[in-house]
Design an enzyme around this catalytic site. Structure first.
Site, PDB file in Angstrom:
ATOM      1  N   GLY A   1      -7.892  -6.082  16.545  1.00  0.00           N
ATOM      2  CA  GLY A   1      -8.214  -7.222  17.437  1.00  0.00           C
ATOM      3  C   GLY A   1      -8.609  -6.560  18.864  1.00  0.00           C
ATOM      4  O   GLY A   1      -7.685  -5.595  19.280  1.00  0.00           O
ATOM      5  N   ARG A  56       0.868  -1.154  -0.225  1.00  0.00           N
ATOM      6  CA  ARG A  56      -0.077   0.076  -0.067  1.00  0.00           C
ATOM      7  C   ARG A  56       0.891   1.443  -0.128  1.00  0.00           C
ATOM      8  O   ARG A  56       0.362   2.167  -0.302  1.00  0.00           O
ATOM      9  CB  ARG A  56      -0.835   0.108   1.317  1.00  0.00           C
ATOM     10  CG  ARG A  56      -2.057  -0.881   1.032  1.00  0.00           C
ATOM     11  CD  ARG A  56      -3.269  -0.840   2.064  1.00  0.00           C
ATOM     12  NE  ARG A  56      -2.830  -1.311   3.212  1.00  0.00           N
ATOM     13  CZ  ARG A  56      -3.334  -1.109   4.480  1.00  0.00           C
ATOM     14  NH1 ARG A  56      -4.217  -0.080   4.440  1.00  0.00           N
ATOM     15  NH2 ARG A  56      -2.847  -1.468   5.634  1.00  0.00           N
ATOM     16  N   TYR A  87      38.308  18.758  -4.392  1.00  0.00           N
ATOM     17  CA  TYR A  87      37.779  17.658  -5.130  1.00  0.00           C
ATOM     18  C   TYR A  87      38.518  18.008  -6.545  1.00  0.00           C
ATOM     19  O   TYR A  87      38.303  18.903  -7.181  1.00  0.00           O
ATOM     20  CB  TYR A  87      36.474  17.590  -5.260  1.00  0.00           C
ATOM     21  CG  TYR A  87      36.000  16.329  -6.164  1.00  0.00           C
ATOM     22  CD1 TYR A  87      36.434  15.128  -5.965  1.00  0.00           C
ATOM     23  CD2 TYR A  87      34.891  16.235  -7.138  1.00  0.00           C
ATOM     24  CE1 TYR A  87      36.081  13.832  -6.565  1.00  0.00           C
ATOM     25  CE2 TYR A  87      34.557  15.270  -7.775  1.00  0.00           C
ATOM     26  CZ  TYR A  87      35.357  14.094  -7.519  1.00  0.00           C
ATOM     27  OH  TYR A  87      34.741  13.020  -8.116  1.00  0.00           O
TER      28      TYR A  87
END
Length: 447
Positions: free
Chosen positions: A140, A15, A369
Site C-alpha cells: 500500500g 506459507r 538424577y
C-alpha cells in the site's frame, strides 16, 4: 503520555508450511511474538493486549511467558486488521493515552521508531509508520503532503502516479485510545475481500477534521515474516544489527559473522567473544569476561573476569562468579560456581553449589538424577575434586576436602577430609599373556 499496545498475532501463516503458529517460530532463539513485545516494552506500556487466533492457547502461553501481565483475546474469525483491533477494544475501554498497533510477525521494528511515532502524536491525531521500499511491489502506498498523510492507497486501487510512489505502509499505527477504537468502529468492508482494514483510519480521521502523519523508518525494520525464506532474512538482519551494536558497545568479536545473539543477550564492554559462539535466551555476560570459540550459552550469568570454553555449554541456571574458569567440553546446568572455581575439562556440573577457589578435575560428574527426581550436590570452598569423580547426589563435600581420582562418592565428605571410594587394585602377574594366548587359540579354532 501513557501508552498501550495491541499486538496482532492471530494469523495461521499458511506459507510457513508448518503446524506451529507463525508468530511462534523462533528468531534469535525467541518467538517472533516476543520481538514485537520487546520493542514495545521500551515505552513502558500500561497494558499489552495480544490478539490471538490460530493456535490461540500456545500463543497465549508464549505471551504470558514474556509478560505475565499481558492480556489476550481471541479473534475467532480473521476478518482483517481493523476487525482484529476491535477485539481488543473491551480490554482497553478505560485506557488513557495512546494505543500502538504492532504485528507479531514483524519482529525488527526498533524501540526508537515507536518512540518517534509517539512523539509525532503531538502534531497528528493518527500516526502511521512508513518506509521507502527499494521495490514497492504490491505494498500500500502512502500519499503525503510533507509529514501529513493524506491517504493510504492499496496497490490494486492505486493510479499509475500513486504506484510510482516508493513510500509504503508498514501497518504499524498509533492514535489516542478512544479515537483509535472510535475510528475502528467506522471501518467498513466494501472491498473485494470483504474485510475490515486499519488502512482506512487516516482517511476517516481526516473526515473528522483531524490530521494524520507519517514517521519513516528504514525498510529492514518493517520486514514481515510469512515464509521460511523471510524468517531466514529476518534472522540475518537481526544478527547483523546485534553484532554491530555489540562492537559499538565495546565488545570484541573475533569473527563477528559467526556469532549468533539472542533477543535479550547482554554483553558488557571489554568482553571477548570468540568464533562460533551461540547465545540462547536469557544470557548476561559482564564486562571483562571471555567466551572462547564454539560455546553454546543459554539462561546463564557470567561475571567479570570469567572465562568459558572453548567447546563449553552453559544451560539455564548456570551462575559463574568472578574469575571462574570453565574449560573445554564442560557442561554447567542449574549450578552456582563461586569466585575462582576452576572446571577445566570433560565435566558435567548440574544442580550444584561449588564454593570459591575449588578445583574440579577432568571427567567429574555430579550424578543429579535418580530417574525420577533431581538432587543437589554441594561442594565447599578450596576443595579438590579428583579426576573422574562421580558425586552421587544428594551429597556434600566440605571445605578444603579432597576426593581421590576415580572415586564414586555416595556419602558426605567432612571438611578437610580425603575421600577414597574405589576398589583396591589387584595385580595378577603373567595373567595378561596367558589370557591373550587363550583368546588367540579360541579365535583360531573358530575359523
Amino acid at each position: 503520555m501513557p501508552v498501550s499496545l495491541v499486538i496482532l498475532a492471530a494469523g495461521q501463516g499458511t506459507r510457513m508450511n508448518s503446524d506451529l503458529p507463525k508468530v511462534l517460530h523462533l528468531l534469535a532463539g525467541s518467538p517472533l511474538l516476543h520481538h514485537a513485545m520487546q520493542a514495545g516494552r521500551s515505552l513502558g506500556p500500561e497494558r499489552v493486549v495480544v490478539v490471538t487466533g490460530h493456535g490461540s492457547e500456545a500463543v497465549t502461553r508464549a505471551a504470558l511467558a514474556f509478560d505475565e501481565d499481558a492480556l489476550t483475546v481471541v479473534q475467532a474469525e480473521q476478518k482483517g486488521t481493523a476487525h482484529a483491533v476491535a477485539q481488543a477494544a473491551p480490554l482497553l475501554a478505560d485506557a488513557t493515552g495512546d494505543v500502538i498497533v504492532l504485528y507479531g510477525d514483524t519482529p525488527l521494528v526498533r524501540p526508537e521508531t515507536l518512540e518517534a511515532m509517539q512523539a509525532a502524536r503531538a502534531r497528528h491525531a493518527v500516526v502511521v509508520l512508513g518506509f521507502h521500499a527499494a521495490d514497492p511491489g504490491r505494498y500500500g502506498r502512502l500519499v503525503t503532503d510533507g509529514d501529513s498523510l493524506l491517504k493510504i492507497v492499496e496497490y490494486k486501487d492505486a493510479s499509475e502516479e500513486e504506484r510510482a510512489l516508493t513510500l509504503c505502509n508498514s501497518g504499524v499505527i498509533c492514535a489516542d485510545a478512544k479515537l483509535m477504537f472510535s475510528l475502528v468502529a467506522e471501518v467498513g468492508n466494501a472491498n473485494a475481500a470483504g474485510e475490515y482494514y486499519l488502512t482506512d483510519l487516516p482517511e476517516l480521521a481526516r473526515k473528522r477534521g483531524l490530521s494524520a502523519g507519517v514517521v519513516i523508518c528504514p525498510e529492514d525494520e518493517t520486514l514481515g515474516v510469512n515464509t521460511r525464506t523471510q524468517l531466514a532474512e529476518a534472522e540475518r538482519a537481526f544478527q547483523t544489527r546485534a553484532r554491530a551494536e555489540a562492537l559499538e558497545n565495546g565488545v570484541t568479536l573475533t569473527a563477528p559473522e559467526t556469532v549468533f545473539f539472542g533477543l535479550d543477550t547482554v554483553v558488557g564492554r571489554d568482553s571477548i567473544i570468540g568464533p562460533c559462539v551461540i547465545f540462547g535466551p536469557g544470557v548476561t555476560v559482564e564486562s571483562g569476561a571471555e567466551i572462547k570459540g564454539f560455546c553454546h550459552l543459554e539462561g546463564c550469568h557470567i561475571s567479570r573476569g570469567a572465562t568459558v570454553g572453548p567447546f563449553a555449554r552453559l544451560r539455564p541456571g548456570a551462575e559463574l562468579a568472578e574469575d571462574v574458569h570453565v574449560g573445554n567440553f564442560v557442561e554447567i546446568k542449574n549450578a552456582i560456581l563461586d569466585e575462582g572455581v576452576k572446571v577445566g575439562h570433560l565435566t558435567y556440573i548440574g544442580d550444584a553449589d561449588v564454593g570459591e577457589f575449588t578445583n574440579i578435575g577432568a571427567g567429574t560428574v555430579t550424578c543429579n538424577y535418580d530417574g525420577v527426581m533431581k538432587h543437589r550436590t554441594r561442594i565447599g570452598k578450596n576443595a579438590f575434586i579428583g579426576s573422574d569423580t562421580m558425586l552421587v547426589a544428594p551429597v556434600t563435600v566440605g571445605d578444603n576436602a579432597l576426593t581421590a581420582s576415580g572415586s564414586v562418592i555416595t556419602e558426605d565428605v567432612p571438611a578437610e577430609a580425603i575421600a577414597l571410594a574405589r576398589a583396591r587394585q589387584v595385580n595378577k602377574p603373567g595373567l595378561a599373556t596367558r589370557l591373550r594366548e587363550h583368546l588367540l587359540k579360541l579365535k583360531a579354532s573358530r575359523k
